[in-house]
Write a protein that holds these residues in place. Sequence first.
Motif, PDB file in Angstrom:
ATOM      1  N   GLN A   1      35.040  45.538  29.970  1.00  0.00           N
ATOM      2  CA  GLN A   1      33.783  44.913  29.585  1.00  0.00           C
ATOM      3  C   GLN A   1      32.882  44.675  30.798  1.00  0.00           C
ATOM      4  O   GLN A   1      31.661  44.748  30.697  1.00  0.00           O
ATOM      5  CB  GLN A   1      34.051  43.604  28.848  1.00  0.00           C
ATOM      6  N   LEU A   2      33.493  44.391  31.957  1.00  0.00           N
ATOM      7  CA  LEU A   2      32.706  44.231  33.169  1.00  0.00           C
ATOM      8  C   LEU A   2      32.016  45.537  33.525  1.00  0.00           C
ATOM      9  O   LEU A   2      30.842  45.543  33.917  1.00  0.00           O
ATOM     10  CB  LEU A   2      33.596  43.766  34.325  1.00  0.00           C
ATOM     11  N   SER A   3      32.731  46.636  33.377  1.00  0.00           N
ATOM     12  CA  SER A   3      32.132  47.944  33.642  1.00  0.00           C
ATOM     13  C   SER A   3      30.955  48.191  32.706  1.00  0.00           C
ATOM     14  O   SER A   3      29.894  48.677  33.130  1.00  0.00           O
ATOM     15  CB  SER A   3      33.178  49.046  33.465  1.00  0.00           C
ATOM     16  N   ALA A   4      31.132  47.835  31.431  1.00  0.00           N
ATOM     17  CA  ALA A   4      30.040  47.994  30.470  1.00  0.00           C
ATOM     18  C   ALA A   4      28.874  47.081  30.816  1.00  0.00           C
ATOM     19  O   ALA A   4      27.707  47.468  30.697  1.00  0.00           O
ATOM     20  CB  ALA A   4      30.555  47.688  29.061  1.00  0.00           C
ATOM     21  N   GLN A   5      29.210  45.859  31.275  1.00  0.00           N
ATOM     22  CA  GLN A   5      28.170  44.917  31.674  1.00  0.00           C
ATOM     23  C   GLN A   5      27.341  45.479  32.821  1.00  0.00           C
ATOM     24  O   GLN A   5      26.116  45.346  32.853  1.00  0.00           O
ATOM     25  CB  GLN A   5      28.824  43.593  32.096  1.00  0.00           C
ATOM     26  N   LYS A   6      27.992  46.132  33.757  1.00  0.00           N
ATOM     27  CA  LYS A   6      27.279  46.713  34.899  1.00  0.00           C
ATOM     28  C   LYS A   6      26.341  47.821  34.446  1.00  0.00           C
ATOM     29  O   LYS A   6      25.237  47.962  34.985  1.00  0.00           O
ATOM     30  CB  LYS A   6      28.282  47.235  35.934  1.00  0.00           C
ATOM     31  N   GLN A   7      26.762  48.601  33.465  1.00  0.00           N
ATOM     32  CA  GLN A   7      25.894  49.658  32.950  1.00  0.00           C
ATOM     33  C   GLN A   7      24.652  49.073  32.284  1.00  0.00           C
ATOM     34  O   GLN A   7      23.542  49.598  32.420  1.00  0.00           O
ATOM     35  CB  GLN A   7      26.668  50.532  31.961  1.00  0.00           C
TER      36      GLN A   7
ATOM     37  N   LEU B   1      22.319  47.931  35.089  1.00  0.00           N
ATOM     38  CA  LEU B   1      21.613  49.057  35.696  1.00  0.00           C
ATOM     39  C   LEU B   1      20.493  49.547  34.786  1.00  0.00           C
ATOM     40  O   LEU B   1      19.401  49.887  35.251  1.00  0.00           O
ATOM     41  CB  LEU B   1      22.607  50.182  35.995  1.00  0.00           C
ATOM     42  N   SER B   2      20.765  49.548  33.487  1.00  0.00           N
ATOM     43  CA  SER B   2      19.746  49.975  32.539  1.00  0.00           C
ATOM     44  C   SER B   2      18.566  49.006  32.527  1.00  0.00           C
ATOM     45  O   SER B   2      17.400  49.412  32.588  1.00  0.00           O
ATOM     46  CB  SER B   2      20.347  50.078  31.132  1.00  0.00           C
ATOM     47  N   ASN B   3      18.869  47.701  32.482  1.00  0.00           N
ATOM     48  CA  ASN B   3      17.808  46.695  32.468  1.00  0.00           C
ATOM     49  C   ASN B   3      17.002  46.709  33.759  1.00  0.00           C
ATOM     50  O   ASN B   3      15.779  46.520  33.754  1.00  0.00           O
ATOM     51  CB  ASN B   3      18.398  45.304  32.241  1.00  0.00           C
ATOM     52  N   ALA B   4      17.706  46.940  34.873  1.00  0.00           N
ATOM     53  CA  ALA B   4      17.022  46.988  36.159  1.00  0.00           C
ATOM     54  C   ALA B   4      16.052  48.165  36.207  1.00  0.00           C
ATOM     55  O   ALA B   4      14.928  48.043  36.688  1.00  0.00           O
ATOM     56  CB  ALA B   4      18.035  47.085  37.292  1.00  0.00           C
ATOM     57  N   GLY B   5      16.492  49.311  35.682  1.00  0.00           N
ATOM     58  CA  GLY B   5      15.633  50.491  35.674  1.00  0.00           C
ATOM     59  C   GLY B   5      14.370  50.259  34.870  1.00  0.00           C
ATOM     60  O   GLY B   5      13.269  50.638  35.285  1.00  0.00           O
ATOM     61  N   LYS B   6      14.512  49.584  33.739  1.00  0.00           N
ATOM     62  CA  LYS B   6      13.350  49.274  32.898  1.00  0.00           C
ATOM     63  C   LYS B   6      12.412  48.286  33.591  1.00  0.00           C
ATOM     64  O   LYS B   6      11.225  48.245  33.298  1.00  0.00           O
ATOM     65  CB  LYS B   6      13.822  48.703  31.563  1.00  0.00           C
TER      66      LYS B   6
ATOM     67  N   GLU C   1      15.616  48.368  41.783  1.00  0.00           N
ATOM     68  CA  GLU C   1      16.741  49.173  42.267  1.00  0.00           C
ATOM     69  C   GLU C   1      17.930  48.247  42.493  1.00  0.00           C
ATOM     70  O   GLU C   1      17.789  47.186  43.111  1.00  0.00           O
ATOM     71  CB  GLU C   1      16.366  49.864  43.577  1.00  0.00           C
ATOM     72  N   VAL C   2      19.080  48.635  41.975  1.00  0.00           N
ATOM     73  CA  VAL C   2      20.272  47.804  42.093  1.00  0.00           C
ATOM     74  C   VAL C   2      21.349  48.540  42.879  1.00  0.00           C
ATOM     75  O   VAL C   2      21.642  49.704  42.610  1.00  0.00           O
ATOM     76  CB  VAL C   2      20.817  47.415  40.702  1.00  0.00           C
ATOM     77  N   LYS C   3      21.927  47.833  43.838  1.00  0.00           N
ATOM     78  CA  LYS C   3      23.058  48.360  44.602  1.00  0.00           C
ATOM     79  C   LYS C   3      24.228  47.400  44.378  1.00  0.00           C
ATOM     80  O   LYS C   3      24.325  46.353  45.015  1.00  0.00           O
ATOM     81  CB  LYS C   3      22.710  48.462  46.085  1.00  0.00           C
ATOM     82  N   LEU C   4      25.103  47.758  43.447  1.00  0.00           N
ATOM     83  CA  LEU C   4      26.240  46.909  43.117  1.00  0.00           C
ATOM     84  C   LEU C   4      27.408  47.145  44.069  1.00  0.00           C
ATOM     85  O   LEU C   4      27.545  48.210  44.659  1.00  0.00           O
ATOM     86  CB  LEU C   4      26.696  47.181  41.679  1.00  0.00           C
ATOM     87  N   ASP C   5      28.239  46.120  44.206  1.00  0.00           N
ATOM     88  CA  ASP C   5      29.555  46.237  44.855  1.00  0.00           C
ATOM     89  C   ASP C   5      29.466  46.727  46.295  1.00  0.00           C
ATOM     90  O   ASP C   5      30.174  47.651  46.709  1.00  0.00           O
ATOM     91  CB  ASP C   5      30.456  47.170  44.045  1.00  0.00           C
TER      92      ASP C   5
ATOM     93  N   GLY D   1      27.171  37.225  37.116  1.00  0.00           N
ATOM     94  CA  GLY D   1      26.525  36.258  36.246  1.00  0.00           C
ATOM     95  C   GLY D   1      25.092  35.947  36.638  1.00  0.00           C
ATOM     96  O   GLY D   1      24.331  35.413  35.835  1.00  0.00           O
ATOM     97  N   TYR D   2      24.717  36.294  37.863  1.00  0.00           N
ATOM     98  CA  TYR D   2      23.350  36.073  38.319  1.00  0.00           C
ATOM     99  C   TYR D   2      22.520  37.353  38.295  1.00  0.00           C
ATOM    100  O   TYR D   2      21.424  37.392  38.863  1.00  0.00           O
ATOM    101  CB  TYR D   2      23.356  35.492  39.731  1.00  0.00           C
ATOM    102  N   ALA D   3      23.009  38.387  37.629  1.00  0.00           N
ATOM    103  CA  ALA D   3      22.283  39.659  37.595  1.00  0.00           C
ATOM    104  C   ALA D   3      20.903  39.512  36.979  1.00  0.00           C
ATOM    105  O   ALA D   3      19.914  40.050  37.491  1.00  0.00           O
ATOM    106  CB  ALA D   3      23.096  40.704  36.836  1.00  0.00           C
ATOM    107  N   SER D   4      20.813  38.786  35.870  1.00  0.00           N
ATOM    108  CA  SER D   4      19.527  38.617  35.200  1.00  0.00           C
ATOM    109  C   SER D   4      18.515  37.943  36.120  1.00  0.00           C
ATOM    110  O   SER D   4      17.358  38.374  36.222  1.00  0.00           O
ATOM    111  CB  SER D   4      19.710  37.795  33.917  1.00  0.00           C
ATOM    112  N   LEU D   5      18.943  36.888  36.809  1.00  0.00           N
ATOM    113  CA  LEU D   5      18.053  36.201  37.743  1.00  0.00           C
ATOM    114  C   LEU D   5      17.681  37.114  38.904  1.00  0.00           C
ATOM    115  O   LEU D   5      16.528  37.134  39.341  1.00  0.00           O
ATOM    116  CB  LEU D   5      18.716  34.927  38.265  1.00  0.00           C
ATOM    117  N   GLY D   6      18.654  37.889  39.391  1.00  0.00           N
ATOM    118  CA  GLY D   6      18.367  38.812  40.480  1.00  0.00           C
ATOM    119  C   GLY D   6      17.295  39.818  40.119  1.00  0.00           C
ATOM    120  O   GLY D   6      16.386  40.107  40.912  1.00  0.00           O
ATOM    121  N   ILE D   7      17.377  40.343  38.900  1.00  0.00           N
ATOM    122  CA  ILE D   7      16.373  41.301  38.426  1.00  0.00           C
ATOM    123  C   ILE D   7      15.014  40.613  38.288  1.00  0.00           C
ATOM    124  O   ILE D   7      13.982  41.163  38.685  1.00  0.00           O
ATOM    125  CB  ILE D   7      16.822  41.934  37.099  1.00  0.00           C
TER     126      ILE D   7
END
Length: 325
Positions: free
Chosen positions: A19-25, A28-33, A37-41, A86-92
């Motif tokens: 599910q974490l892998s799916a969350q990352k996808q 990435l999709s939300n960031a693109g929209k 640009e996202v650089k994970l991990d 968990g802070y991905a949304s805020l980061g975007i």
Amino acid sequence: MKHLIAFLLLAASPSFGQQLSAQKQIILSNAGKSEVEVKLDQPYAGNENPKQMVDVYLPKKRNSDKPLPVIAMIHGGGWVNGDRIGYASLGIQLARTGDYAAVGVGYRLTKEARWPAQAHDCKAAIRWIRAHAKELGLDADKIAVWGSSAGGHLSSLLGTSGDVKELEGDLGPNTSFSSRVQCVVNLCGPEDFTQALMFDKEGQPIWKDDAVSGLLGGNAPDKPAEAKAASPLTHVSKDDPPFITFHGTKDQRVAFLHAEVIHAALQKAGVNSLLVPITDGGHGSVSHPEVKVRGQQFTDKILRGIESTIDTTPLEALSEPTKNQ
């Protein structure tokens, strides 16, 4: 911070890795929209430990040709739960403004490593940001740190211990860089472990605290040296960066007195410190939308030089007065 609460529920599921892998996808999709640009991990400690990594959020369209100031975000979870994702949304959200880069900071949790591992990790992450500032177009001299609860503690610690060699650690390949930060946005962080985080109905301290004992290796009264060293309050000095603290006055998980003592100590040292009480608010009251607004205004003022008067009028809790989330 509903996204963080949802993530913690996700983390409890048996198929968390998938599910974490799916969350990352999805991220990435939300960031693109959002033109981000996202650089994970990105590893900061010279190893592949998934906790010792950062996620970077960069605007594709910048509002200036100058290097971007950075907001580093440190998650909560009692030092035993939570994840930087968990802070991905805020980061975007922060990056899409075009005025900032955002960095989600991971750190080892207490089931893996106890104090001072968390401090060493967060400092290594800040050093990584500076080491990669040129290639990412970041301003190495303008780093703010935001955090809630345990993340508020670690953010505060980064703010007050920039001159404390004993807490620096030697993690990663970037030890020649500074771990100092220039601005702290602290949401309900524990500040003094020589005082209890919780109190009973009679006002007596509750020293048996699994989160604190997990961090320090025992209850605070039994670990006085660790309790003192892990307290941001201990390290306050006149060269600390500006702070703004948000805290519920009826927080039953981290008592409001923690906000009061760090604010008073910083002011006594001559540091620019603001305190915004959330009247009748519990531990979850820092999710009030005005907290983000004022936190960003404060960061804009310190890092971007945007002149403004920060409103320190107490906020009214939006949820049940004593509810602690």
